[in-house]
Design an enzyme around this catalytic site. Sequence first.
Site, mmCIF file in Angstrom:
data_model
loop_
_atom_site.group_PDB
_atom_site.id
_atom_site.type_symbol
_atom_site.label_atom_id
_atom_site.label_comp_id
_atom_site.label_asym_id
_atom_site.label_seq_id
_atom_site.Cartn_x
_atom_site.Cartn_y
_atom_site.Cartn_z
ATOM 1 N N LYS A 16 0.828 -1.211 0.000
ATOM 2 C CA LYS A 16 0.000 0.000 0.000
ATOM 3 C C LYS A 16 0.865 1.265 0.000
ATOM 4 C CE LYS A 16 -4.280 -1.812 0.861
ATOM 5 N NZ LYS A 16 -4.585 -2.755 -0.197
ATOM 6 N N THR A 38 -9.765 -1.438 -5.225
ATOM 7 C CA THR A 38 -10.334 -2.198 -4.120
ATOM 8 C C THR A 38 -10.546 -1.253 -2.936
ATOM 9 O OG1 THR A 38 -8.089 -2.892 -3.581
ATOM 10 C CG2 THR A 38 -9.456 -4.480 -4.763
ATOM 11 N N GLY A 59 -10.521 -6.781 -1.693
ATOM 12 C CA GLY A 59 -9.852 -7.848 -2.443
ATOM 13 C C GLY A 59 -10.105 -9.251 -1.924
ATOM 14 N N ASP A 64 -11.262 -8.906 -6.108
ATOM 15 C CA ASP A 64 -10.522 -9.299 -7.314
ATOM 16 C C ASP A 64 -11.462 -9.880 -8.364
ATOM 17 O OD1 ASP A 64 -8.133 -8.560 -6.016
ATOM 18 O OD2 ASP A 64 -7.909 -10.555 -5.146
ATOM 19 N N HIS A 91 -6.655 -15.700 -0.802
ATOM 20 C CA HIS A 91 -7.498 -15.554 -1.993
ATOM 21 C C HIS A 91 -6.652 -15.651 -3.273
ATOM 22 C CE1 HIS A 91 -5.986 -11.563 -1.119
ATOM 23 N NE2 HIS A 91 -6.362 -11.138 -2.310
ATOM 24 N N ARG A 100 -5.509 -13.978 -15.150
ATOM 25 C CA ARG A 100 -5.938 -14.723 -16.335
ATOM 26 C C ARG A 100 -6.952 -13.910 -17.155
ATOM 27 N NH1 ARG A 100 -5.860 -19.120 -13.820
ATOM 28 N NH2 ARG A 100 -7.941 -19.021 -12.949
#
Length: 130
Positions: A16, A38, A59, A64, A91, A100
């Site tokens: 961050k 987010t 997130g 996400d 996660h 992806r």
Amino acid sequence: MESKKTIALVAHNEKKSVMLAWVKRHLDELKKHKLIGTTNTSEILNSVLDLEVEAFGHGPNGGDILLAAQILEGKVDEVIFLIDAETPHGHEHDIQTLIRTCVINNVPMALNVATADFLVKLNKGEEVKS
């Protein structure tokens, strides 16, 4: 005239402060675009800088995946996701889905500061040298 892009800003907790410093360096350019991020990343950037980053979700709690859905809908032009590759994340599957989704949909994604700087130079129309 340059077209306004939607740029997603995401950073793992350990990144961050790096994200904050990066956004400060590129504040003038980033203000020209619609910024989303987010929840925690947005809150930090909005509270410290004169910036409006629209939050779309935490997130680890599906943020996400929400971002991946926006990419699938053609609503995101670039993703800056400063990842912490040294810390395991619960996660991780969501993160891989997001990566992806960017790859499959040909959406530029920066996972570190060097690539994020590269994208800003491209947005500004600067010549990019490696």
